[in-house]
Design a protein around this motif. Structure first.
Motif, short mmCIF file in Angstrom:
data_model
loop_
_atom_site.label_atom_id
_atom_site.label_comp_id
_atom_site.label_asym_id
_atom_site.label_seq_id
_atom_site.Cartn_x
_atom_site.Cartn_y
_atom_site.Cartn_z
N ALA A 1 40.29 53.22 50.07
CA ALA A 1 39.84 52.03 50.66
C ALA A 1 38.70 51.64 50.37
O ALA A 1 38.24 50.19 50.10
CB ALA A 1 40.07 51.99 52.20
N SER A 2 37.60 52.36 50.33
CA SER A 2 36.11 51.98 50.00
C SER A 2 36.07 51.54 48.63
O SER A 2 35.38 50.42 48.23
CB SER A 2 35.24 53.21 50.23
N GLN A 3 36.76 52.15 47.83
CA GLN A 3 36.89 51.77 46.33
C GLN A 3 37.48 50.31 46.22
O GLN A 3 37.05 49.63 45.25
CB GLN A 3 37.51 52.75 45.38
N ALA A 4 38.46 50.30 46.88
CA ALA A 4 39.04 48.81 46.92
C ALA A 4 38.18 47.72 47.38
O ALA A 4 38.29 46.58 46.84
CB ALA A 4 40.33 48.84 47.75
N VAL A 5 37.36 48.03 48.44
CA VAL A 5 36.32 46.97 48.64
C VAL A 5 35.43 46.66 47.67
O VAL A 5 34.86 45.54 47.56
CB VAL A 5 35.83 47.64 50.12
N LEU A 6 34.90 47.80 47.06
CA LEU A 6 33.95 47.84 46.03
C LEU A 6 34.47 46.77 44.80
O LEU A 6 33.82 46.05 44.30
CB LEU A 6 33.56 49.11 45.31
N LYS A 7 35.54 47.08 44.44
CA LYS A 7 36.30 46.46 43.32
C LYS A 7 36.39 44.79 43.65
O LYS A 7 36.20 44.12 42.86
CB LYS A 7 37.73 46.86 43.14
N ARG A 8 36.53 44.66 44.99
CA ARG A 8 36.89 43.23 45.31
C ARG A 8 35.48 42.47 45.69
O ARG A 8 35.47 41.33 45.21
CB ARG A 8 37.70 43.03 46.80
N TYR A 9 34.54 42.98 46.04
CA TYR A 9 33.40 42.30 46.40
C TYR A 9 32.11 42.69 45.56
O TYR A 9 30.86 42.32 45.65
CB TYR A 9 32.94 42.60 47.83
N GLY A 10 32.27 43.99 44.89
CA GLY A 10 31.10 44.19 44.15
C GLY A 10 30.08 45.10 44.91
O GLY A 10 30.35 45.52 46.33
N GLN A 11 28.97 45.48 44.48
CA GLN A 11 27.92 46.17 44.93
C GLN A 11 27.12 45.68 46.13
O GLN A 11 26.68 46.37 46.85
CB GLN A 11 26.95 46.78 43.78
N LYS A 12 27.32 44.40 46.14
CA LYS A 12 26.63 43.76 47.12
C LYS A 12 26.79 44.20 48.62
O LYS A 12 25.94 43.95 49.48
CB LYS A 12 26.78 42.22 46.95
N LEU A 13 27.85 44.72 48.99
CA LEU A 13 28.21 45.18 50.18
C LEU A 13 27.89 46.64 50.33
O LEU A 13 28.20 47.25 51.46
CB LEU A 13 29.80 45.08 50.71
N PHE A 14 27.30 47.27 49.37
CA PHE A 14 27.16 48.90 49.27
C PHE A 14 25.48 49.03 49.28
O PHE A 14 24.90 48.32 48.51
CB PHE A 14 27.60 49.42 48.13
N CYS A 15 25.23 49.98 50.05
CA CYS A 15 23.72 50.82 49.57
C CYS A 15 24.13 52.10 49.13
O CYS A 15 24.61 53.09 49.94
CB CYS A 15 23.06 50.80 51.09
N GLY A 16 24.06 52.20 47.94
CA GLY A 16 24.56 53.50 47.18
C GLY A 16 25.94 53.43 47.10
O GLY A 16 26.81 52.68 46.80
#
Length: 225
Positions: free
Chosen positions: A76-91
C-alpha cells in the motif's frame, strides 16, 4: 480508516437479513462483539483504552491496522508513492498528515485511498477474529464502522457521542489545526446525528472522564439497556 460519504444508510435491502444471520451465529457462539465507533475526536480512543486497560478486553483497532498497512515497504505504501510521488514521503516514511490534508480535500483521492487500505484492514480484522473464537468479549474499534458497512461483525454497536461543537473544539486542540481544516475532516465522515440513529448504545462523552467511565461501566454490565 478514511471516510466514505456515498454509502446509503442500511435500513432496507438485503443487509439486514445478512446481519441477522451473522448475529445469530455469534449469539450461538456465545461471543459478545462490541463495535466501538463515533465521529472524529468524539472520544473513541479514550473508551477503547479504558476497555483494554481497566477491563482487560481485547480491542481490535482498525486505525492501528490502517497505519500498519501504510508502513514503509508495504504494498500500500508503494502504491501511494507511485500515485503521488516523493512529496508525501520523508525518506521511505509516509507523511500521514500530508496525506490526510490531500485526501480530506479531494473526495476522488479519498475514495482511492479507502479502496486501497480498507480491504487490508478488513482482512486483518478477520484474521484476528478467527484467532479469538474462544474469547468471551471482543471490542472492534472501527471509526468508519457504519460507512464501511461492517455492522454485521458486531453483536452490539456503541457510539461514543458528544455535541458537535465539542467535537470541533476537541479536534482543533488535538490536531492543532484551523477551524476550517477541522470542519473538512469532520464533514468527510457521516455526521454524529446520522450515526446516533444506527447505534445500539450511545456512550455519553459530554462530561468528565469519571462520568465517561460510569457510562462505559453501565454499558458493559447492562448491554440490553
Amino acid at each position: 480508516m478514511v471516510a466514505i460519504d456515498s454509502r446509503p444508510v442500511h435500513t432496507t435491502g438485503t443487509i439486514l437479513p445478512v446481519k441477522m444471520v451473522m448475529l445469530n451465529q455469534l449469539i450461538a457462539m456465545g461471543q459478545r462483539r462490541i463495535g466501538l465507533t463515533g465521529g472524529i475526536a468524539s472520544g473513541k480512543s479514550s473508551v477503547g483504552k479504558l476497555l483494554q486497560e481497566k477491563y482487560g478486553l481485547l480491542v481490535l483497532d482498525a486505525d492501528r491496522y490502517a497505519r500498519a498497512a501504510l508502513a514503509p515497504g508495504t504494498t500500500a505504501s508503494q502504491a501511494v508513492l507511485k500515485r503521488y510521488g516523493q512529496k508525501l514521503f520523508c525518506g521511505d516514511h509516509l507523511d500521514r498528515r500530508a496525506l490526510g490534508d490531500l485526501v480530506f480535500n479531494n473526495p476522488t483521492e479519498r475514495i482511492w485511498l479507502e479502496q486501497l487500505v480498507h480491504p487490508i484492514v478488513r482482512q486483518k480484522i478477520a484474521e484476528e477474529l478467527n484467532k479469538s473464537t474462544t474469547i468471551e468479549t471482543i471490542v472492534l474499534m472501527i471509526p468508519l464502522l457504519f460507512e464501511a458497512g461492517l455492522e454485521s461483525l458486531c453483536t452490539e454497536i456503541w457510539l461514543v457521542d458528544c455535541d458537535e461543537n465539542q467535537q470541533l473544539e476537541r479536534l482543533i486542540a488535538r490536531d492543532i489545526c484551523t477551524n476550517e481544516q477541522a470542519l473538512v475532516r469532520i464533514n468527510a465522515q457521516w455526521p454524529l446525528a446520522r450515526k446516533r440513529l444506527l447505534a445500539d448504545r450511545l456512550i455519553n462523552n459530554r462530561g468528565s472522564s469519571a462520568e465517561l467511565e460510569n457510562h462505559v461501566a453501565l454499558a458493559l454490565d447492562h448491554p440490553e439497556a
